[in-house]
Design a protein around this motif. Structure first.
Motif, mmCIF file in Angstrom:
data_model
loop_
_atom_site.group_PDB
_atom_site.id
_atom_site.type_symbol
_atom_site.label_atom_id
_atom_site.label_comp_id
_atom_site.label_asym_id
_atom_site.label_seq_id
_atom_site.Cartn_x
_atom_site.Cartn_y
_atom_site.Cartn_z
ATOM 1 N N SER A 99 3.013 13.190 5.740
ATOM 2 C CA SER A 99 1.749 12.372 6.030
ATOM 3 C C SER A 99 0.467 13.027 6.518
ATOM 4 O O SER A 99 -0.013 12.976 5.841
ATOM 5 C CB SER A 99 2.198 11.262 6.218
ATOM 6 N N TRP B 135 0.561 -0.930 0.250
ATOM 7 C CA TRP B 135 -0.260 -0.355 0.205
ATOM 8 C C TRP B 135 1.008 1.751 0.013
ATOM 9 O O TRP B 135 0.652 2.573 -0.813
ATOM 10 C CB TRP B 135 -0.630 0.318 1.187
ATOM 11 N N SER B 136 2.018 1.165 1.035
ATOM 12 C CA SER B 136 2.494 2.152 1.071
ATOM 13 C C SER B 136 4.296 2.531 -0.134
ATOM 14 O O SER B 136 3.521 3.419 -0.607
ATOM 15 C CB SER B 136 3.569 2.290 1.852
ATOM 16 N N SER C 76 4.589 8.774 1.323
ATOM 17 C CA SER C 76 5.394 7.499 1.534
ATOM 18 C C SER C 76 6.846 7.421 0.613
ATOM 19 O O SER C 76 7.842 6.315 0.495
ATOM 20 C CB SER C 76 4.427 6.447 0.271
ATOM 21 N N THR C 77 6.955 7.810 0.061
ATOM 22 C CA THR C 77 8.312 8.500 -0.899
ATOM 23 C C THR C 77 9.290 8.161 0.215
ATOM 24 O O THR C 77 10.490 7.238 -0.556
ATOM 25 C CB THR C 77 8.346 9.474 -1.775
ATOM 26 N N ALA D 101 9.273 7.688 3.585
ATOM 27 C CA ALA D 101 9.315 6.384 4.586
ATOM 28 C C ALA D 101 10.186 5.474 3.476
ATOM 29 O O ALA D 101 11.250 4.444 3.734
ATOM 30 C CB ALA D 101 8.471 5.755 4.435
ATOM 31 N N LEU D 102 10.211 5.302 1.955
ATOM 32 C CA LEU D 102 10.845 4.082 0.890
ATOM 33 C C LEU D 102 12.140 4.408 1.081
ATOM 34 O O LEU D 102 13.386 3.911 0.849
ATOM 35 C CB LEU D 102 10.398 4.131 -0.538
ATOM 36 N N TYR E 171 1.126 4.647 -2.522
ATOM 37 C CA TYR E 171 1.324 5.712 -2.674
ATOM 38 C C TYR E 171 2.613 6.442 -3.195
ATOM 39 O O TYR E 171 2.102 7.669 -3.617
ATOM 40 C CB TYR E 171 1.264 6.111 -0.921
ATOM 41 N N THR E 172 3.612 5.989 -3.167
ATOM 42 C CA THR E 172 4.432 6.543 -4.091
ATOM 43 C C THR E 172 4.942 7.234 -4.918
ATOM 44 O O THR E 172 5.207 8.139 -5.801
ATOM 45 C CB THR E 172 6.342 5.650 -3.630
ATOM 46 N N TYR F 65 0.133 12.200 1.889
ATOM 47 C CA TYR F 65 0.688 10.722 1.734
ATOM 48 C C TYR F 65 1.454 9.923 0.637
ATOM 49 O O TYR F 65 2.511 9.306 1.216
ATOM 50 C CB TYR F 65 -0.765 9.781 1.918
#
Length: 295
Positions: free
Chosen positions: A256, A32-33, A266-267, A269-270, A36-37, A262
Motif C-alpha cells: 500500500s 473505505w477499505s 486493501s485486498t 487486509a481483507l 478499495y478492494t 492501495y
C-alpha cells in the motif's frame, strides 16, 4: 434509570456522540477499505474500477502465499507457546509460589510494558554476529560451535522472533490466566483433594475444566494478535532475510505505502481479516464440541 433508557431522545443524546466517534474511527475506514478492494491505483494517480482483479492477483501471488505461510506458522507456534507457558506459570503462581508470587509475577510481566523497539534492539545485540559477536554467539563458540548469522538465515530469524515475542508476552498471559485460576473455589479444590485427586489429576479433572473460559479467551486473543503481528517483525528483521519473515501485515503495508497499490493492499487486509475470523470460529466450534462431548 428505566425511564431514561426508555426515552428514545435521551438514549440518542447519551449514545449519539459515542456512536458517531465509533462510526468515524471504525466503520468509515472499514467501508473505505472495502471500496478499495475493487479499485486499482492510489490517491495520487487516481482510482479505476477493476472488479475482482485484486482477488485474482492475490491467489496467484507467490509472495502473498509465502506471507500467509509465515503468518500461520508464526501464529500457531507462538500461540501454543505463550498460552501454554502462561498457563504453566499461572498454575505455579497459584499452587506452588503463593506468598512470593506477587514479586515473580511483576518480574515476568515487566517485558510487557517495554517498548517494542527497545526489546528488538536488545535481541539484535544478544544475537549479533557482525561486526561484533553478541552474547549468544559467544556462548556458542565457548561450547565449540561456530558463530551463527541469526538474522541471515530464515529458520534462525524465525526462532529469534518467536523467542523475543514469547519473552515479552508470556507474562501477560500468565497474569490473565492467573485471574481465572484464583476464582476457582478453595472448598472445591479441597474436596477434590479429600477424594484423592492431587497433582496432574487435580489439574486435569478440576482446574482445567473450570479455567476453560479464560483459557479460551486467551487463545482467541493470542491467535488474533499473532496473526496481525507487525511491529515486532519490522523492528527486529524488517521482514528479512529477503522476505522470509514477512507476515501479511508487513506485506500489506509495503504494497500500500511503498508501492502505492492501495487496492491490492486493501485486498490483503481483507484476506487477513477473514483469516482471523476463521481461526476464531474454529476455536469456538472446537471448544463447544468438546464441551458437548463431556456433558
Amino acid at each position: 434509570m428505566h425511564k431514561v433508557l426508555g426515552d428514545r431522545r435521551a438514549t440518542f443524546i447519551l449514545l449519539g456522540p459515542a456512536l458517531l466517534i465509533y462510526t468515524l474511527i471504525m466503520v468509515v475506514p472499514i467501508v473505505w477499505s472495502l471500496f478499495y478492494t475493487v479499485q486499482d491505483g492510489n490517491p495520487i494517480t487516481g482510482f479505476t474500477f477493476n472488479g475482482v482483479a485484486n482477488f485474482a492477483k492475490f491467489f496467484k501471488d507467490p509472495a502473498a502465499w509465502k506471507a500467509i505461510g509465515f503468518t500461520l506458522t508464526y501464529a500457531v507456534v507462538l500461540t501454543v507457546l505463550q498460552v501454554g507457558i502462561g498457563y504453566l506459570l499461572s498454575l505455579m503462581y497459584v499452587f506452588w509460589i503463593r506468598r512470593g508470587s506477587g514479586i515473580i509475577r511483576t518480574v515476568i510481566f515487566f517485558p510487557v510494558v517495554l517498548p517494542t523497539v527497545a526489546i528488538a534492539l536488545l535481541f539484535q545485540k544478544l544475537f549479533e554476529a557482525a561486526p561484533t559477536t553478541g552474547p549468544v554467539n559467544t556462548l556458542v563458540e565457548m561450547f565449540g560451535g561456530h558463530s551463527v548469522d541469526w538474522f541471515g538465515q530464515p529458520v534462525a530469524a524465525f526462532w529469534v522472533i518467536i523467542l523475543m515475542d514469547l519473552w515479552r508476552s508470556m507474562g501477560f498471559y500468565a497474569v490473565l490466566l492467573y485471574a481465572g485460576l484464583v476464582d476457582i473455589p478453595d472448598d472445591l479444590l479441597e474436596s477434590a483433594r479429600l477424594d484423592g485427586a492431587s497433582g496432574w489429576k487435580l489439574i486435569r479433572t478440576i482446574v482445567l475444566p473450570l479455567s476453560l473460559p479464560v483459557l479460551l479467551s486467551s487463545l482467541i486473543f493470542s491467535i488474533n494478535g499473532t496473526l496481525k503481528v507487525f511491529d515486532t517483525v519490522v523492528a527486529l528483521t524488517n521482514g528479512g532475510p529477503g522476505n522470509a519473515t514477512t507476515p501479511l501485515t508487513v506485506y500489506m503495508f509495503q504494497t500500500s505505502f511503498t508501492y502505492g497499490q492501495y487496492g491490492y493492499g486493501s485486498t490483503i487486509a481483507l484476506m487477513l481479516t477473514i483469516l482471523c475470523l476463521l481461526f476464531t470460529v474454529f476455536i469456538f466450534r472446537s471448544t463447544r464440541r468438546d464441551l458437548t462431548q463431556e456433558s
